[in-house]
Design a protein around this motif. Sequence first.
Motif, PDB file in Angstrom:
ATOM      1  N   ARG B  90       0.835  -1.200   0.000  1.00 59.32           N
ATOM      2  CA  ARG B  90       0.000   0.000   0.000  1.00 59.32           C
ATOM      3  C   ARG B  90       0.874   1.256   0.000  1.00 59.32           C
ATOM      4  N   THR B  91       0.723   2.071  -0.973  1.00 58.87           N
ATOM      5  CA  THR B  91       1.422   3.351  -0.960  1.00 58.87           C
ATOM      6  C   THR B  91       0.548   4.376  -0.237  1.00 58.87           C
ATOM      7  N   ALA B  92       1.210   5.300   0.376  1.00 57.99           N
ATOM      8  CA  ALA B  92       0.482   6.339   1.107  1.00 57.99           C
ATOM      9  C   ALA B  92       0.108   7.457   0.149  1.00 57.99           C
ATOM     10  N   ASP B  93      -0.868   7.198  -0.686  1.00 51.91           N
ATOM     11  CA  ASP B  93      -1.299   8.188  -1.668  1.00 51.91           C
ATOM     12  C   ASP B  93      -2.371   9.061  -1.034  1.00 51.91           C
ATOM     13  N   ARG B  94      -1.951  10.257  -0.607  1.00 43.59           N
ATOM     14  CA  ARG B  94      -2.893  11.076   0.147  1.00 43.59           C
ATOM     15  C   ARG B  94      -3.764  11.937  -0.747  1.00 43.59           C
ATOM     16  N   GLY B  95      -3.512  11.940  -2.030  1.00 41.55           N
ATOM     17  CA  GLY B  95      -4.376  12.698  -2.915  1.00 41.55           C
ATOM     18  C   GLY B  95      -3.595  13.624  -3.798  1.00 41.55           C
ATOM     19  N   SER B  96      -4.336  14.427  -4.538  1.00 40.75           N
ATOM     20  CA  SER B  96      -3.723  15.268  -5.558  1.00 40.75           C
ATOM     21  C   SER B  96      -4.511  16.556  -5.647  1.00 40.75           C
ATOM     22  N   GLY B  97      -4.351  17.262  -6.749  1.00 40.21           N
ATOM     23  CA  GLY B  97      -5.104  18.492  -6.980  1.00 40.21           C
ATOM     24  C   GLY B  97      -6.605  18.282  -6.972  1.00 40.21           C
ATOM     25  N   GLU B  98      -7.022  17.050  -7.145  1.00 33.33           N
ATOM     26  CA  GLU B  98      -8.466  16.788  -7.140  1.00 33.33           C
ATOM     27  C   GLU B  98      -8.997  16.496  -5.749  1.00 33.33           C
ATOM     28  N   GLY B  99      -8.198  16.752  -4.727  1.00 28.06           N
ATOM     29  CA  GLY B  99      -8.682  16.554  -3.367  1.00 28.06           C
ATOM     30  C   GLY B  99      -8.031  15.358  -2.729  1.00 28.06           C
ATOM     31  N   ILE B 100      -8.381  15.166  -1.477  1.00 22.40           N
ATOM     32  CA  ILE B 100      -7.778  14.094  -0.708  1.00 22.40           C
ATOM     33  C   ILE B 100      -8.340  12.758  -1.190  1.00 22.40           C
ATOM     34  N   SER B 101      -7.470  11.760  -1.242  1.00 22.40           N
ATOM     35  CA  SER B 101      -7.884  10.469  -1.779  1.00 22.40           C
ATOM     36  C   SER B 101      -8.801   9.732  -0.804  1.00 22.40           C
ATOM     37  N   ARG B 102      -9.867   9.174  -1.351  1.00 21.66           N
ATOM     38  CA  ARG B 102     -10.825   8.430  -0.509  1.00 21.66           C
ATOM     39  C   ARG B 102     -10.185   7.208   0.128  1.00 21.66           C
ATOM     40  N   THR B 103      -9.315   6.582  -0.622  1.00 23.25           N
ATOM     41  CA  THR B 103      -8.609   5.409  -0.098  1.00 23.25           C
ATOM     42  C   THR B 103      -7.748   5.799   1.097  1.00 23.25           C
ATOM     43  N   PHE B 104      -7.063   6.939   0.951  1.00 24.91           N
ATOM     44  CA  PHE B 104      -6.217   7.416   2.044  1.00 24.91           C
ATOM     45  C   PHE B 104      -7.058   7.738   3.284  1.00 24.91           C
ATOM     46  N   VAL B 105      -8.153   8.445   3.072  1.00 25.95           N
ATOM     47  CA  VAL B 105      -9.038   8.787   4.195  1.00 25.95           C
ATOM     48  C   VAL B 105      -9.526   7.513   4.881  1.00 25.95           C
ATOM     49  N   ALA B 106      -9.911   6.529   4.100  1.00 29.66           N
ATOM     50  CA  ALA B 106     -10.421   5.275   4.674  1.00 29.66           C
ATOM     51  C   ALA B 106      -9.325   4.550   5.455  1.00 29.66           C
TER      52      ALA B 106
END
Lengths: 244, 244
Positions: B90-106
């Motif tokens: 699992r990479t810690a992909d916290r999101g991008s210009g399109e907002g915080i990643s749902r996977t990261f939040v979960a």
Amino acid sequence: MNFTGEPSTSHGVVERRFDVDGERETVPGIVWTPEASTGPRPLVLVGHGGGGNKRMPYVLSLARRLVRHAGYAVVAIDGVGHGDRASATRTADRGSGEGISRTFVADVAAAADAMTADWTVVLRELRELDDVGDGPLGYWGVSMGTMFGAPFVAATPEVRCAVLGLMGTLDDTNPWSTAAPAISCPVLFLVQLDDELVPTESALALFRSIGSQDKRLHAHPGAHAAVPAEEMEASEAFFATHLT
Amino acid sequence: MNFTGEPSTSHGVVERRFDVDGERETVPGIVWTPEASTGPRPLVLVGHGGGGNKRMPYVLSLARRLVRHAGYAVVAIDGVGHGDRASATRTADRGSGEGISRTFVADVAAAADAMTADWTVVLRELRELDDVGDGPLGYWGVSMGTMFGAPFVAATPEVRCAVLGLMGTLDDTNPWSTAAPAISCPVLFLVQLDDELVPTESALALFRSIGSQDKRLHAHPGAHAAVPAEEMEASEAFFATHLT
């Protein structure tokens, strides 16, 4: 600049009342300086809030703080329609729990150019005083002090930094919203998150529109008039960074 | 608490790496203390941001600042899935210009209870150190440091004050939003007004929901990661007010 009455001194702070010939009427003001001081020093102009005057408690408190702690000169003048300039026919009704009064907004907007002219002449005459001189200049004014202050600061490049706030865009055509993008000095902007006169979104919009690269917003819970003492300390530190 | 490797010292700051037996896995951390110090002192726990680790540049910088300027002890641990706890899958992909990643939040939401347990055991073991002891406790953590930090602070009455921010409610069911009303210590909350991961309204909503009477919000223009150095100074002053 005609000094009126005798100077008074309280705990090292000399208070002098003056009149200046403004564009349309006499402008009454007060200048506070450290006792037994000479030579140029930083000068902070303080614009009071709606319904108040040049010696309302927080103005006096801020002036004394900046003189005692930092050795600055501080000046306040009555806003158009306020203090010794109040007319008998118009009360300064700035609004209630239902928001800021439209009449008040219109009155202040109509007086903005005159206030910029008043501040400009007061500033010019203060520069002549031995114990004020040509030192660095700051502005502090929230609420009506921002309605009048943003146009003045935008028009006065010698202002090195400004504390503004407790105001919003309200609509896009008032003088403070129009002036905000032309402000370029460092700004500290105060917001009260339960402000009954200025919606948070409107205050944020005004802050965002300020042209300065160097700006910060400090927000607290509470009503329009409930700015905590912490922000007077923050104001003092902000001035220390930019004026000394 | 098992110290790993040799302590290192840089300009008066001793850095010691340790492992602690957490609930589910080993928790790796670093404690920074003043050189040649003994006796209890204020302790600040620092929670790093998403995609970072216990020694990412701003964590190290804050730790050294608080040790050098104030003589505190500072500790950071790797968050679940981060630093030495990162899993290969699992990479810690916290999101991008399109907002915080749902996977990261979960992922972060699912790990919040474990992180509170991890901080609790680290704190208990740190209290045993001669040069940490039973001093006043503060917490500093923005972004993921708030996602993990708000539940920990809410669950830990001995935390005397907390710097939080760069996070919003996002939705109402995540652990940090649920915990915020139970926080009662003084809070400094940081907001970036051009945050590409957290909308301003969402950050304001999280700040408003914090239960503390004594709280303030400092906002600046700029992106998520562009918090100015001024707020590190403000954090230091805030800790000085509440921990010393």
